[in-house]
Design a protein around this motif. Structure first.
Motif, PDB file in Angstrom:
ATOM      1  N   LEU A  54       0.815  -1.217   0.000  1.00  0.00           N
ATOM      2  CA  LEU A  54       0.000   0.000   0.000  1.00  0.00           C
ATOM      3  C   LEU A  54       0.853   1.275   0.000  1.00  0.00           C
ATOM      4  N   ALA A  55       2.165   1.103  -0.018  1.00  0.00           N
ATOM      5  CA  ALA A  55       3.081   2.244   0.025  1.00  0.00           C
ATOM      6  C   ALA A  55       2.830   3.193  -1.143  1.00  0.00           C
ATOM      7  N   GLY A  56       2.737   4.475  -0.837  1.00  0.00           N
ATOM      8  CA  GLY A  56       2.545   5.499  -1.847  1.00  0.00           C
ATOM      9  C   GLY A  56       1.109   5.725  -2.271  1.00  0.00           C
ATOM     10  N   LYS A  57       0.189   4.912  -1.783  1.00  0.00           N
ATOM     11  CA  LYS A  57      -1.224   5.114  -2.127  1.00  0.00           C
ATOM     12  C   LYS A  57      -1.797   6.255  -1.300  1.00  0.00           C
ATOM     13  N   PRO A  58      -2.558   7.152  -1.915  1.00  0.00           N
ATOM     14  CA  PRO A  58      -3.222   8.198  -1.127  1.00  0.00           C
ATOM     15  C   PRO A  58      -4.347   7.607  -0.286  1.00  0.00           C
ATOM     16  N   ALA A  59      -4.521   8.158   0.899  1.00  0.00           N
ATOM     17  CA  ALA A  59      -5.569   7.691   1.807  1.00  0.00           C
ATOM     18  C   ALA A  59      -6.188   8.891   2.517  1.00  0.00           C
ATOM     19  N   GLY A  60      -7.463   8.818   2.747  1.00  0.00           N
ATOM     20  CA  GLY A  60      -8.190   9.851   3.474  1.00  0.00           C
ATOM     21  C   GLY A  60      -9.103   9.200   4.498  1.00  0.00           C
ATOM     22  N   ILE A  61      -9.650  10.032   5.380  1.00  0.00           N
ATOM     23  CA  ILE A  61     -10.483   9.538   6.478  1.00  0.00           C
ATOM     24  C   ILE A  61     -11.732  10.390   6.610  1.00  0.00           C
ATOM     25  N   PHE A  62     -12.862   9.738   6.858  1.00  0.00           N
ATOM     26  CA  PHE A  62     -14.085  10.421   7.283  1.00  0.00           C
ATOM     27  C   PHE A  62     -14.676   9.616   8.421  1.00  0.00           C
ATOM     28  N   TYR A  63     -15.559  10.213   9.194  1.00  0.00           N
ATOM     29  CA  TYR A  63     -15.957   9.577  10.449  1.00  0.00           C
ATOM     30  C   TYR A  63     -17.323  10.061  10.918  1.00  0.00           C
ATOM     31  N   SER A  64     -17.809   9.380  11.929  1.00  0.00           N
ATOM     32  CA  SER A  64     -18.988   9.859  12.648  1.00  0.00           C
ATOM     33  C   SER A  64     -18.695   9.734  14.132  1.00  0.00           C
ATOM     34  N   THR A  65     -19.367  10.553  14.903  1.00  0.00           N
ATOM     35  CA  THR A  65     -19.229  10.499  16.348  1.00  0.00           C
ATOM     36  C   THR A  65     -20.593  10.751  16.965  1.00  0.00           C
ATOM     37  N   ARG A  66     -20.827  10.210  18.132  1.00  0.00           N
ATOM     38  CA  ARG A  66     -22.133  10.329  18.757  1.00  0.00           C
ATOM     39  C   ARG A  66     -22.405  11.732  19.264  1.00  0.00           C
ATOM     40  N   SER A  67     -21.357  12.392  19.765  1.00  0.00           N
ATOM     41  CA  SER A  67     -21.566  13.691  20.397  1.00  0.00           C
ATOM     42  C   SER A  67     -20.395  14.624  20.125  1.00  0.00           C
ATOM     43  N   GLN A  68     -20.538  15.873  20.531  1.00  0.00           N
ATOM     44  CA  GLN A  68     -19.470  16.847  20.328  1.00  0.00           C
ATOM     45  C   GLN A  68     -18.207  16.484  21.086  1.00  0.00           C
TER      46      GLN A  68
END
Length: 152
Positions: A54-68
């Motif tokens: 997986l070296a050199g592959k671009p990666a991003g993150i998105f998420y959810s959370t229950r509260s602030q």
């Protein structure tokens, strides 16, 4: 954890990650860290780590959370360690969403690390602003992945 099975949703295997030009990982927070199910998935990528597939592959993150106070930043920062060990290129959304990143009048989640939403008790749907950031992040990520691929 009580969620109904989603038999119509395909399940990716770790080895299929190798085929991707870029990977956006999405997961909920659990007590300030990624959900155990996602951690188990990443643990299953040990063979890919050993061979640096997986070296050199671009990666991003998105998420959810229950509260602030759901621990979103610690969740994202600890998730980045997974990407780093694989020598992936983390592509944050940063502040490229413009004024939407600074909105203070509406309930919204999301950060320079990635798009997010407040899930609440799971009945809340993402706001228009949250959806806008998510769409922007997806486009920004895809454009970046395309540029990286073209330069390779």
């Amino acid at each position: 954890m009580g969620a109904p099975a989603k038999s119509d949703v395909p399940i990716i295997t770790p080895n299929e990650l190798v085929e991707a030009d870029g990977i956006m990982f999405g997961f909920p927070t659990r007590f300030g860290m990624m959900a155990a199910q996602f951690k188990a998935f990443m643990d299953a990528t040990g063979g890919l780590w050993g061979s640096q597939k997986l070296a050199g592959k671009p990666a991003g993150i998105f998420y959810s959370t229950r509260s602030q106070g759901g621990g979103r930043e610690t969740t994202l920062l600890t998730a980045i360690t997974q990407l780093t060990h694989h020598s992936m290129i983390f592509v944050p959304v940063g502040y490229t969403f413009g004024a939407g990143m600074f909105e203070m009048e509406k309930v919204k989640e999301g950060s320079p690390y990635g798009a997010g939403t407040f899930a609440g008790d799971s009945s809340r749907q993402p706001s228009e602003l949250e959806l806008g950031l998510a769409f922007h992040q997806g486009k920004y990520f895809a454009d970046t992945a395309k540029k990286l691929r073209a330069s390779a």
